[in-house]
Design a protein around this motif. Structure first.
Motif, PDB file in Angstrom:
ATOM      1  N   GLY A   1      -0.852 -18.751  14.317  1.00 23.07           N
ATOM      2  CA  GLY A   1      -0.476 -19.067  15.796  1.00 23.07           C
ATOM      3  C   GLY A   1       0.210 -17.762  16.134  1.00 23.07           C
ATOM      4  O   GLY A   1       0.351 -16.976  15.499  1.00 23.07           O
ATOM      5  N   PRO A   2       0.475 -17.796  17.348  1.00 29.09           N
ATOM      6  CA  PRO A   2       1.124 -16.418  17.923  1.00 29.09           C
ATOM      7  C   PRO A   2       2.652 -16.423  17.652  1.00 29.09           C
ATOM      8  O   PRO A   2       3.384 -15.821  18.479  1.00 29.09           O
ATOM      9  CB  PRO A   2       1.150 -16.954  19.509  1.00 29.09           C
ATOM     10  N   GLU A   3       2.903 -16.170  16.385  1.00 30.75           N
ATOM     11  CA  GLU A   3       4.087 -16.051  15.887  1.00 30.75           C
ATOM     12  C   GLU A   3       4.152 -15.929  14.236  1.00 30.75           C
ATOM     13  O   GLU A   3       3.478 -16.528  13.543  1.00 30.75           O
ATOM     14  CB  GLU A   3       5.162 -17.077  16.332  1.00 30.75           C
ATOM     15  N   VAL A   4       4.823 -14.827  14.104  1.00 30.91           N
ATOM     16  CA  VAL A   4       5.095 -14.574  12.558  1.00 30.91           C
ATOM     17  C   VAL A   4       6.499 -14.015  12.330  1.00 30.91           C
ATOM     18  O   VAL A   4       7.228 -13.596  13.253  1.00 30.91           O
ATOM     19  CB  VAL A   4       4.088 -13.453  12.199  1.00 30.91           C
ATOM     20  N   GLU A   5       7.067 -14.238  11.032  1.00 30.17           N
ATOM     21  CA  GLU A   5       8.273 -13.808  10.636  1.00 30.17           C
ATOM     22  C   GLU A   5       8.113 -12.873   9.369  1.00 30.17           C
ATOM     23  O   GLU A   5       7.268 -13.066   8.373  1.00 30.17           O
ATOM     24  CB  GLU A   5       9.161 -14.829  10.086  1.00 30.17           C
ATOM     25  N   LEU A   6       8.525 -11.696   9.507  1.00 29.62           N
ATOM     26  CA  LEU A   6       8.384 -10.435   8.501  1.00 29.62           C
ATOM     27  C   LEU A   6       9.696 -10.270   7.897  1.00 29.62           C
ATOM     28  O   LEU A   6      10.821 -10.046   8.456  1.00 29.62           O
ATOM     29  CB  LEU A   6       8.081  -9.182   8.975  1.00 29.62           C
ATOM     30  N   ALA A   7       9.882 -10.708   6.778  1.00 26.76           N
ATOM     31  CA  ALA A   7      11.266 -10.570   5.958  1.00 26.76           C
ATOM     32  C   ALA A   7      11.202  -9.205   5.065  1.00 26.76           C
ATOM     33  O   ALA A   7      10.036  -8.719   4.541  1.00 26.76           O
ATOM     34  CB  ALA A   7      11.224 -11.986   5.153  1.00 26.76           C
ATOM     35  N   GLY A   8      12.296  -9.241   4.289  1.00 33.36           N
ATOM     36  CA  GLY A   8      12.555  -8.136   3.497  1.00 33.36           C
ATOM     37  C   GLY A   8      12.343  -6.618   3.830  1.00 33.36           C
ATOM     38  O   GLY A   8      12.127  -5.835   3.169  1.00 33.36           O
ATOM     39  N   LEU A   9      12.704  -6.485   5.208  1.00 31.20           N
ATOM     40  CA  LEU A   9      12.445  -5.213   5.806  1.00 31.20           C
ATOM     41  C   LEU A   9      14.039  -4.549   5.909  1.00 31.20           C
ATOM     42  O   LEU A   9      15.157  -5.001   5.217  1.00 31.20           O
ATOM     43  CB  LEU A   9      12.385  -5.447   7.376  1.00 31.20           C
ATOM     44  N   ASN A  10      13.743  -3.224   5.972  1.00 26.27           N
ATOM     45  CA  ASN A  10      15.105  -2.223   5.843  1.00 26.27           C
ATOM     46  C   ASN A  10      15.760  -2.728   7.357  1.00 26.27           C
ATOM     47  O   ASN A  10      15.272  -2.196   8.455  1.00 26.27           O
ATOM     48  CB  ASN A  10      14.702  -0.819   6.035  1.00 26.27           C
ATOM     49  N   PRO A  11      16.947  -3.096   7.261  1.00 24.13           N
ATOM     50  CA  PRO A  11      17.875  -3.335   8.228  1.00 24.13           C
ATOM     51  C   PRO A  11      17.955  -2.424   9.246  1.00 24.13           C
ATOM     52  O   PRO A  11      17.937  -2.617  10.687  1.00 24.13           O
ATOM     53  CB  PRO A  11      18.888  -3.616   7.856  1.00 24.13           C
ATOM     54  N   ASP A  12      17.936  -1.091   9.045  1.00 18.11           N
ATOM     55  CA  ASP A  12      18.288   0.166   9.872  1.00 18.11           C
ATOM     56  C   ASP A  12      17.251   0.799  10.162  1.00 18.11           C
ATOM     57  O   ASP A  12      17.135   1.750  11.082  1.00 18.11           O
ATOM     58  CB  ASP A  12      19.244   0.916   9.302  1.00 18.11           C
ATOM     59  N   GLN A  13      15.918   0.511   9.684  1.00 12.52           N
ATOM     60  CA  GLN A  13      14.586   0.973  10.238  1.00 12.52           C
ATOM     61  C   GLN A  13      13.779   0.457  11.098  1.00 12.52           C
ATOM     62  O   GLN A  13      13.591  -0.835  10.863  1.00 12.52           O
ATOM     63  CB  GLN A  13      13.919   1.267   8.894  1.00 12.52           C
ATOM     64  N   GLN A  14      13.391   1.084  12.000  1.00 13.69           N
ATOM     65  CA  GLN A  14      12.557   0.587  12.985  1.00 13.69           C
ATOM     66  C   GLN A  14      11.115   0.216  12.473  1.00 13.69           C
ATOM     67  O   GLN A  14      10.434   0.915  11.648  1.00 13.69           O
ATOM     68  CB  GLN A  14      12.147   1.569  14.134  1.00 13.69           C
TER      69      GLN A  14
ATOM     70  N   VAL B   1      -1.728  -9.391  11.695  1.00 14.59           N
ATOM     71  CA  VAL B   1      -0.614  -8.889  11.836  1.00 14.59           C
ATOM     72  C   VAL B   1      -0.580  -7.622  10.927  1.00 14.59           C
ATOM     73  O   VAL B   1      -0.610  -8.100   9.573  1.00 14.59           O
ATOM     74  CB  VAL B   1       0.750  -9.829  11.803  1.00 14.59           C
ATOM     75  N   ARG B   2      -0.184  -6.512  11.306  1.00 16.99           N
ATOM     76  CA  ARG B   2      -0.268  -5.224  10.243  1.00 16.99           C
ATOM     77  C   ARG B   2       1.240  -4.605  10.549  1.00 16.99           C
ATOM     78  O   ARG B   2       1.747  -4.437  11.785  1.00 16.99           O
ATOM     79  CB  ARG B   2      -1.239  -4.252  10.700  1.00 16.99           C
ATOM     80  N   TRP B   3       1.894  -4.297   9.353  1.00 14.95           N
ATOM     81  CA  TRP B   3       3.114  -3.527   9.406  1.00 14.95           C
ATOM     82  C   TRP B   3       3.476  -2.969   8.201  1.00 14.95           C
ATOM     83  O   TRP B   3       3.277  -3.365   7.090  1.00 14.95           O
ATOM     84  CB  TRP B   3       4.122  -4.448   9.716  1.00 14.95           C
ATOM     85  N   ASN B   4       4.054  -1.850   8.282  1.00 16.14           N
ATOM     86  CA  ASN B   4       4.345  -1.050   6.780  1.00 16.14           C
ATOM     87  C   ASN B   4       3.309  -1.130   5.889  1.00 16.14           C
ATOM     88  O   ASN B   4       3.597  -1.111   4.687  1.00 16.14           O
ATOM     89  CB  ASN B   4       5.831  -1.458   6.369  1.00 16.14           C
ATOM     90  N   GLY B   5       2.033  -0.919   6.061  1.00 18.14           N
ATOM     91  CA  GLY B   5       1.053  -0.972   5.150  1.00 18.14           C
ATOM     92  C   GLY B   5       0.521  -2.303   4.631  1.00 18.14           C
ATOM     93  O   GLY B   5      -0.257  -2.330   3.885  1.00 18.14           O
ATOM     94  N   ASN B   6       1.142  -3.382   5.165  1.00 13.57           N
ATOM     95  CA  ASN B   6       0.656  -4.633   5.020  1.00 13.57           C
ATOM     96  C   ASN B   6       0.109  -5.507   6.164  1.00 13.57           C
ATOM     97  O   ASN B   6       0.070  -4.939   7.221  1.00 13.57           O
ATOM     98  CB  ASN B   6       2.110  -5.593   5.061  1.00 13.57           C
ATOM     99  N   GLU B   7      -0.591  -6.441   5.664  1.00 11.65           N
ATOM    100  CA  GLU B   7      -1.438  -7.247   6.674  1.00 11.65           C
ATOM    101  C   GLU B   7      -1.167  -8.949   6.213  1.00 11.65           C
ATOM    102  O   GLU B   7      -1.036  -9.095   5.168  1.00 11.65           O
ATOM    103  CB  GLU B   7      -3.120  -6.895   6.456  1.00 11.65           C
ATOM    104  N   GLN B   8      -1.010  -9.537   7.492  1.00 10.73           N
ATOM    105  CA  GLN B   8      -1.022 -11.043   7.198  1.00 10.73           C
ATOM    106  C   GLN B   8      -1.826 -11.789   8.620  1.00 10.73           C
ATOM    107  O   GLN B   8      -1.728 -11.278   9.527  1.00 10.73           O
ATOM    108  CB  GLN B   8       0.388 -11.384   7.398  1.00 10.73           C
ATOM    109  N   LEU B   9      -2.515 -12.763   7.946  1.00  7.31           N
ATOM    110  CA  LEU B   9      -3.289 -13.496   9.066  1.00  7.31           C
ATOM    111  C   LEU B   9      -2.453 -14.685   9.059  1.00  7.31           C
ATOM    112  O   LEU B   9      -2.018 -15.458   8.292  1.00  7.31           O
ATOM    113  CB  LEU B   9      -4.718 -14.092   8.638  1.00  7.31           C
ATOM    114  N   VAL B  10      -2.191 -15.189  10.376  1.00  4.64           N
ATOM    115  CA  VAL B  10      -1.503 -16.197  10.784  1.00  4.64           C
ATOM    116  C   VAL B  10      -2.183 -17.302  11.974  1.00  4.64           C
ATOM    117  O   VAL B  10      -2.917 -16.662  12.701  1.00  4.64           O
ATOM    118  CB  VAL B  10      -0.151 -15.741  11.458  1.00  4.64           C
TER     119      VAL B  10
END
Length: 519
Positions: free
Chosen positions: A88-101, A77-86
Motif C-alpha cells: 500500500g501507499p505507506e511504509v515505516e522505516l525504523a532504526g534510523l539515525n535521529p539526526d541524519q536526513q 521503497v529504497r533508502w540507505n541502501g535498503n529495499e522493501q516492497l509494500v
C-alpha cells in the motif's frame, strides 16, 4: 516454502519478508518463460504511474513514516541502501539515525513487476518527532518490546497458545499478535478527573499496527465489574469503544448512555484506519459530554455521549493480527491492582496472598452478579460460568511472564484467489454458457514471486513472468478463455500456481466451474 492448497481461493496467509533484495532481470538462471495458450487472451495492464504527494511523520525519534498517493498494486521503497516492497501507499522505516536526513525513493510496481519513475522525499526523524505526545499521561507508559511488557501484575491476557510472539522493529522488538483474537485487560484503572487543557477528563492512547486487510483493533473502557469477564462480541453495559479497522475509525457507545448535543469538528486526514506493518497512534479522549477519537493527533471520529462512571478499565482487543507498540492512560493517577480471574471448579482454593476475593457471574440480559467473599475464605464450591476474582497484594505477581518466540518481520498478505465470470455476466455456481468467452481473474497477494502459472484440467494454459524489473508484487491478472476449448455440460477445473522467487514449492489455489450444455 510449504506447499499449500487453498480451495476456492479461501484461507492461508503468506508472510512477506520486510527486507527484500531486488531480483533483477538476468539474475535468475531460469527466469520463467512466457507461454500463452492459443485459446487464451491476456488482458493488457496499464504502465505503473509515478507516485505523488509524498508525506513524512515520525512516531519515534529514530523512525520515519512515509506516505504518498497512488493506486498501484504495490510499491518499491529504497533508502540507505535498503529495499522493501509494500502492498500500500505507506511504509515505516525504523532504526534510523535521529539526526541524519534520510532520502527515500518510492516506485510504483505493476502486477508484472514493472517499476515506475521514482518519487523522492527526504526527512530527518528528530525534526518530525513530537516528544510531547505523552505529557498528559499518568503513571507508567507500556512499551510492548518484550515479555516483561506483559507483566501479569499489569495485564491479563486472553489468547490462544502460540498467539503472541516478538517481531523485529528496527534495533528492538514489538509484541506480535498472530491469531484470530487476543484480548489484553489492563489492571490499571482510569479515573476521570477535572478537565485538562484540551478539555479531557481522561484518556487512553494506543500505538498499534495492523497485519492484514481484515485486522481489527478495539480499545474499550469497561465499567466495573465487566473487566473480570471474558471478551465477547457484545458491548457491555455502560462501555465505550474506540473501534479501528483498515477502513477507518469510529466510536461505539452503549445505546443506554446519555446523549449530548456536543459537536466536534473532524480534522483533515487522508486515511483514518489501520495500515499493515505501519504504526499509528490513536487517542480515545473522554470529555464530560463526548468521546473523541484521534489518529496521530487528528480528530477522526466522535460520539456525543457522557460516560456515567468515574472509574473505567481499559481493554485492548486485536482480531486478525497486528503488533502492539505502546499504551498509556491519562486522568487521576491510579495504582496497579494485581488481579487474577480463576475459572471455578467444585472445590477451588483461594490463593493465600489474596487481599480480597469475589465471585463474578454473567447473567441474562447483559447483567453481572458479584458476591464478595469473606476475608480468609480458603475454599469455595461454585460451578461455571461463575469465576473467582482474586485481588492480590501490590507486590504480588499472579502467574508468570508469557513465553514469546522470536518471529520474522514483514507484512502478512492473503492467499491467491481465482474468480470466473462469463462475458454475459453469469458467475458460478450457475452453469456458464458454452458459447463465447470466460473471464478468469487471478488475484495475487504475495510479494517476491517470479511468476504465475494457470492450468485448465491439468494442462498449462498460461505461464506469465511477474519479475520484469524485480520481484513480483500483489496484483490482478485477467485472461479471456474461449469456451470452445471446454466440453459442454462438464465441469472445468482451474488451478493457479504462484511461483516464489526462491524456486520453492508454489502456493496454489483452485476453483471449479460448470459449463452448460449446448442448446
Amino acid at each position: 516454502m510449504d506447499r499449500r492448497t487453498l480451495a476456492g481461493g479461501l484461507g492461508g496467509l503468506a508472510l512477506v519478508i520486510a527486507a527484500v533484495v531486488a531480483l533483477r532481470i538476468g539474475d535468475a538462471p531460469d527466469t520463467l518463460k512466457r507461454e500463452i495458450d492459443k485459446n487464451v487472451e491476456v488482458v493488457q495492464q496499464q504502465e505503473p504511474m509515478k507516485p505523488a504527494n509524498p508525506r513524512a511523520q515520525a512516531l519515534d525519534a529514530d523512525a520515519l513514516q512515509i506516505a504518498w498517493n497512488g493506486s498501484a498494486p504495490a510499491y518499491e521503497v529504497r533508502w540507505n541502501g535498503n529495499e522493501q516492497l509494500v502492498p500500500g501507499p505507506e511504509v515505516e522505516l525504523a532504526g534510523l539515525n535521529p539526526d541524519q536526513q534520510t532520502e527515500v525513493e518510492v516506485r510504483a510496481v505493476s502486477a508484472t513487476g514493472k517499476r515506475s519513475e521514482p518519487l523522492t522525499i527526504a526527512a530527518t526523524p528528530k525534526d518530525l518527532y513530537n516528544d510531547k505526545w505523552d505529557d498528559l499521561l499518568v503513571g507508567q507508559t507500556d512499551r510492548f518490546d518484550g515479555p516483561e511488557s506483559l507483566d501479569p501484575r499489569r495485564w491479563r491476557i486472553e489468547a490462544e497458545p502460540e498467539c503472541l510472539g516478538l517481531r523485529p522493529f528496527g534495533p528492538s522488538k514489538r509484541v506480535d499478535v498472530d491469531c484470530s483474537m487476543a484480548a489484553f485487560q489492563s489492571n490499571t484503572p482510569v479515573r476521570f478527573g477535572v478537565p485538562a487543557s484540551d478539555g479531557a477528563i481522561g484518556r487512553a492512547i494506543i500505538s498499534v499496527a495492523g497485519a492484514v486487510e481484515s485486522s481489527h483493533v478495539r480499545l474499550t473502557m469497561l465499567p466495573d465489574p465487566w473487566q473480570y469477564l471474558k471478551e465477547t462480541e457484545a458491548l457491555p453495559r455502560g462501555a465505550v469503544s474506540l473501534d479501528i479497522t483498515t477502513q477507518g475509525t469510529r466510536i461505539i457507545a452503549d445505546p443506554d448512555l446519555p446523549r449530548t448535543d456536543k459537536q466536534v469538528a473532524l480534522g483533515d486526514s487522508p486515511m483514518t484506519g489501520l495500515v499493515a506493518g505501519v504504526r499509528h497512534r490513536w487517542e480515545m479522549r473522554v470529555l464530560p459530554d463526548a468521546v473523541i477519537a484521534l489518529r496521530d493527533g487528528v480528530v477522526v471520529a466522535y460520539e456525543a455521549v457522557a460516560i456515567k462512571t468515574q472509574l473505567v478499565h481499559p481493554r485492548i482487543r486485536i482480531d486478525g493480527g497486528g503488533f502492539l507498540d505502546s499504551f498509556g492512560v491519562g486522568g487521576v493517577p491510579e495504582r496497579v491492582v494485581p488481579t487474577e480471574v480463576i475459572p471455578l471448579s467444585p472445590n477451588t482454593e483461594v490463593p493465600q496472598d489474596a487481599v480480597a476475593a469475589k465471585i463474578v457471574t454473567p447473567e441474562a440480559g447483559n447483567q453481572v452478579r458479584v458476591v464478595e467473599l469473606p476475608v480468609g475464605e480458603k475454599r469455595i464450591a461454585v460451578a461455571a460460568p461463575a469465576q473467582l476474582v482474586v485481588i492480590r497484594k501490590p507486590e504480588s505477581r499472579p502467574g508468570t511472564l508469557p513465553k514469546l518466540a522470536n518471529r520474522p518481520g514483514g507484512i502478512k498478505t492473503g492467499g491467491p484467489r481465482l474468480h470466473v465470470m462469463h462475458e454475459d455476466g453469469t458467475r458460478p455456481p450457475q452453469p456458464l454458457s458454452p458459447k463465447g468467452r470466460v473471464l478468469i481473474t487471478a488475484e495475487i497477494n504475495a510479494i517476491g514471486h517470479r511468476g504465475i502459472e494457470l492450468e485448465l484440467d491439468g494442462k498449462r494454459i498460461v505461464a506469465l513472468p511477474t519479475n520484469e524489473q524485480g520481484p513480483g508484487v500483489p496484483g490482478r491478472h485477467e485472461f479471456w478463455l474461449d469456451t470452445s476449448a471446454l466440453t459442454p455440460g462438464a465441469n472445468a477445473r482451474l488451478k493457479l500456481c504462484v511461483l516464489p522467487a526462491d524456486h520453492g514449492e508454489p502456493v496454489i489455489t483452485e476453483t471449479v466451474f460448470e459449463l452448460g450444455k449446448t442448446p
